[in-house]
Write a protein that holds these residues in place. Structure first.
Motif, PDB file in Angstrom:
ATOM      1  N   ASP A 226      16.819  -1.374 -12.727  1.00 24.30           N
ATOM      2  CA  ASP A 226      18.123  -1.490 -12.072  1.00 24.30           C
ATOM      3  C   ASP A 226      18.208  -0.598 -10.838  1.00 24.30           C
ATOM      4  OD1 ASP A 226      18.999  -3.328 -13.888  1.00 24.30           O
ATOM      5  OD2 ASP A 226      20.424  -1.998 -14.909  1.00 24.30           O
ATOM      6  N   LEU A 227      17.631   0.591 -10.963  1.00 21.14           N
ATOM      7  CA  LEU A 227      17.682   1.561  -9.871  1.00 21.14           C
ATOM      8  C   LEU A 227      16.527   1.393  -8.882  1.00 21.14           C
ATOM      9  CD1 LEU A 227      18.571   4.671 -12.047  1.00 21.14           C
ATOM     10  CD2 LEU A 227      20.051   3.667 -10.289  1.00 21.14           C
ATOM     11  N   ASN A 228      15.523   0.579  -9.248  1.00 19.02           N
ATOM     12  CA  ASN A 228      14.305   0.452  -8.444  1.00 19.02           C
ATOM     13  C   ASN A 228      13.664   1.817  -8.200  1.00 19.02           C
ATOM     14  OD1 ASN A 228      14.168  -2.395  -8.077  1.00 19.02           O
ATOM     15  ND2 ASN A 228      15.828  -2.263  -6.594  1.00 19.02           N
ATOM     16  N   LEU A 229      13.540   2.568  -9.302  1.00 21.28           N
ATOM     17  CA  LEU A 229      12.960   3.899  -9.236  1.00 21.28           C
ATOM     18  C   LEU A 229      11.880   4.047 -10.298  1.00 21.28           C
ATOM     19  CD1 LEU A 229      16.160   6.134  -8.955  1.00 21.28           C
ATOM     20  CD2 LEU A 229      14.403   5.891  -7.189  1.00 21.28           C
ATOM     21  N   PRO A 230      10.898   4.931 -10.072  1.00 18.94           N
ATOM     22  CA  PRO A 230      10.000   5.291 -11.168  1.00 18.94           C
ATOM     23  C   PRO A 230      10.814   6.014 -12.234  1.00 18.94           C
ATOM     24  CG  PRO A 230       9.187   6.086  -9.031  1.00 18.94           C
ATOM     25  CD  PRO A 230      10.590   5.647  -8.820  1.00 18.94           C
ATOM     26  N   TRP A 231      10.544   5.750 -13.511  1.00 20.15           N
ATOM     27  CA  TRP A 231      11.315   6.412 -14.559  1.00 20.15           C
ATOM     28  C   TRP A 231      11.218   7.931 -14.451  1.00 20.15           C
ATOM     29  CZ3 TRP A 231      15.255   6.189 -17.461  1.00 20.15           C
ATOM     30  CH2 TRP A 231      15.445   7.140 -18.477  1.00 20.15           C
TER      31      TRP A 231
ATOM     32  N   LYS B  72       0.831  -1.208   0.000  1.00 25.26           N
ATOM     33  CA  LYS B  72       0.000   0.000   0.000  1.00 25.26           C
ATOM     34  C   LYS B  72       0.866   1.258   0.000  1.00 25.26           C
ATOM     35  CE  LYS B  72      -4.146  -1.857   2.274  1.00 25.26           C
ATOM     36  NZ  LYS B  72      -5.019  -1.778   3.474  1.00 25.26           N
ATOM     37  N   LEU B  73       1.942   1.235   0.771  1.00 24.20           N
ATOM     38  CA  LEU B  73       2.844   2.387   0.823  1.00 24.20           C
ATOM     39  C   LEU B  73       3.541   2.593  -0.524  1.00 24.20           C
ATOM     40  CD1 LEU B  73       4.356   1.804   4.368  1.00 24.20           C
ATOM     41  CD2 LEU B  73       2.855   3.692   3.686  1.00 24.20           C
ATOM     42  N   ALA B  74       3.923   1.500  -1.146  1.00 24.61           N
ATOM     43  CA  ALA B  74       4.571   1.600  -2.463  1.00 24.61           C
ATOM     44  C   ALA B  74       3.611   2.180  -3.489  1.00 24.61           C
ATOM     45  CB  ALA B  74       5.076   0.235  -2.898  1.00 24.61           C
ATOM     46  N   ARG B  75       2.372   1.698  -3.517  1.00 20.81           N
ATOM     47  CA  ARG B  75       1.395   2.214  -4.473  1.00 20.81           C
ATOM     48  C   ARG B  75       1.116   3.685  -4.237  1.00 20.81           C
ATOM     49  NH1 ARG B  75      -1.168  -2.944  -3.722  1.00 20.81           N
ATOM     50  NH2 ARG B  75      -2.516  -2.042  -2.106  1.00 20.81           N
ATOM     51  N   ALA B  76       1.019   4.083  -2.982  1.00 19.44           N
ATOM     52  CA  ALA B  76       0.677   5.470  -2.657  1.00 19.44           C
ATOM     53  C   ALA B  76       1.788   6.447  -3.032  1.00 19.44           C
ATOM     54  CB  ALA B  76       0.366   5.595  -1.168  1.00 19.44           C
ATOM     55  N   THR B  77       3.035   5.999  -2.961  1.00 15.93           N
ATOM     56  CA  THR B  77       4.160   6.876  -3.302  1.00 15.93           C
ATOM     57  C   THR B  77       4.552   6.790  -4.772  1.00 15.93           C
ATOM     58  OG1 THR B  77       5.748   5.159  -2.671  1.00 15.93           O
ATOM     59  CG2 THR B  77       5.129   6.767  -0.972  1.00 15.93           C
ATOM     60  N   GLY B  78       4.133   5.721  -5.451  1.00 18.44           N
ATOM     61  CA  GLY B  78       4.499   5.550  -6.844  1.00 18.44           C
ATOM     62  C   GLY B  78       5.872   4.952  -7.053  1.00 18.44           C
ATOM     63  N   PHE B  79       6.496   4.486  -5.989  1.00 18.36           N
ATOM     64  CA  PHE B  79       7.807   3.859  -6.082  1.00 18.36           C
ATOM     65  C   PHE B  79       7.655   2.343  -6.105  1.00 18.36           C
ATOM     66  CE2 PHE B  79       9.170   8.030  -5.159  1.00 18.36           C
ATOM     67  CZ  PHE B  79      10.547   8.123  -5.322  1.00 18.36           C
ATOM     68  N   PRO B  80       8.545   1.637  -6.838  1.00 17.82           N
ATOM     69  CA  PRO B  80       8.472   0.171  -6.861  1.00 17.82           C
ATOM     70  C   PRO B  80       8.652  -0.412  -5.458  1.00 17.82           C
ATOM     71  CG  PRO B  80       9.947   0.983  -8.568  1.00 17.82           C
ATOM     72  CD  PRO B  80       9.628   2.152  -7.690  1.00 17.82           C
ATOM     73  N   LEU B  81       8.013  -1.517  -5.204  1.00 17.36           N
ATOM     74  CA  LEU B  81       8.111  -2.149  -3.887  1.00 17.36           C
ATOM     75  C   LEU B  81       9.566  -2.476  -3.550  1.00 17.36           C
ATOM     76  CD1 LEU B  81       6.584  -3.305  -1.435  1.00 17.36           C
ATOM     77  CD2 LEU B  81       6.389  -5.471  -2.693  1.00 17.36           C
TER      78      LEU B  81
END
Length: 357
Positions: free
Chosen positions: A325-330, A48-57
């Motif tokens: 690779d970075l585990n970041l939103p593009w 839920k926290l990942a979805r809310a922030t838009g960052f990959p789990l």
């Protein structure tokens, strides 16, 4: 292990308070507070926290990020910045470090070639001349500022913060200089900001050593930037007898600075009287040069990043691969790279870099 620091970073990038994040995630503020204080969330809460922030789990299960402290960063507008703006900018700095760590693993980048001029901080114009001498620039105008900085090992990244309160900032990390520039300013303003940040890197924050009070540091950085961009000998040889705003507007492109900055430099060199200086500033304001540059120069972008991404595209590396690779939103990556990922590759130019095989 779920990283509380990474949760804070993701929240800061979204400019969310703890309560706002809780609402967006469908959690209680108490739950978010506990997680940010080190309590390990269950799987569903983490998702839920990942979805809310838009960052990959996966982002939240990496080692803690490289945290930046406000006192180690050259923020010039701390009094104007909100806590959300400051935290979002610091979080962008941490992401920028991660991006360049990733690039460093794949490319050989120019080594830093900045000298410690902290002993000259009370003589910023002398410091500007010394750095020009060290880099062999003489008194000529600088054709491309960002290309120059990058050839000397400065890691230049863009800021896409939609706020007038974050002009630019810089810092040293692991003996490497970083500079972040707000792309929502005019090209001329960004050029001056970059020279201002260069001043901080060599005068006040060299290799992480902090010196000078904030007010003194800002004044010194402005004086350094003015002298670095507009060398006294060159200005005097070109401008001669200056008496009108039109002369300044015509000449400012030589140094890629704003009309206001050139007028201020001329006044500081006693080439404009107090009365003439005030009159020219009033006329420039009436002609729209206080809010912008009606006759502007082309905006500079990163040469190093352009070459890096051109090489990556050529090798078939995709945006998704980089983000994974970075585990970041593009979008977080794109905000740092001057929108170069969406531009056609240009012919490679200096500074040189090679691919690590």
């Amino acid at each position: 292990m779920f990283s509380a620091e990474r949760l804070r970073m993701a929240r800061f990038r979204q400019k969310l308070s703890g309560k706002e994040l809780a609402e967006a995630a469908g959690l209680t503020p108490v739950t978010v507070s506990k997680v940010e204080n080190g309590h390990q969330p269950d799987d569903e809460t983490a998702k839920k926290l990942a979805r809310a922030t838009g960052f990959p789990l996966a982002f939240f299960f990496m080692d803690d990020p490289e945290a930046l402290e406000t006192k180690a960063v050259s923020f010039r507008s701390l009094k104007k910045m909100s806590a959300a703006e400051r935290n979002a900018s610091l979080a962008a700095g941490s992401i920028g470090i991660a991006l360049y760590d990733w690039i460093d693993e794949r490319f050989n980048l120019p080594a830093p070639d900045l000298i410690d001029l902290s002993k000259e901080r009370d003589r910023p114009q002398v410091a500007a001349r010394l750095l020009r001498q060290h880099w062999g620039l003489g008194d000529r105008p600088i054709g491309s500022l960002l290309k120059l900085y990058e050839s000397k090992g400065v890691r230049v990244l863009s800021l896409s913060e939609n706020t007038p309160n974050v002009d630019a900032y810089s810092f040293w990390h692991a003996e490497r200089p970083y500079m972040f520039l707000n792309q929502r300013k005019t090209a001329e303003r960004s050029n001056f900001d970059s020279a201002h940040e260069l001043a901080h890197l060599v005068l006040h924050f060299h290799a992480g050593r902090t010196s000078a009070h904030i007010e003194d540091a800002e004044r010194q950085a402005d004086q350094f930037a003015s002298a670095f961009l507009m060398p006294e000998a060159d200005v005097k040889s070109v401008m001669g007898n200056t008496y009108s705003a039109s002369q300044i507007i015509k000449a400012k492109a030589r140094w890629k600075v704003s009309a206001m900055a050139l007028a201020t430099r001329l006044h500081g060199l006693d080439m404009l009287s107090d009365w003439n200086y005030r009159s020219i500033l009033i006329e420039l304001g009436q002609r729209g040069f206080r809010k912008g540059e009606p006759i502007g120069v082309e905006r500079e972008t990163s040469t190093v990043l352009a070459k890096v991404f051109a090489a990556l595209w050529k090798r078939g590396v995709t945006r998704s691969k980089i983000a994974d690779d970075l585990n970041l939103p593009w979008g977080e990556v794109e905000a740092l790279i001057f929108d170069l990922a969406g531009r056609p590759a240009s012919r490679p130019t200096a500074p040189s870099l090679s691919l690590v095989i």
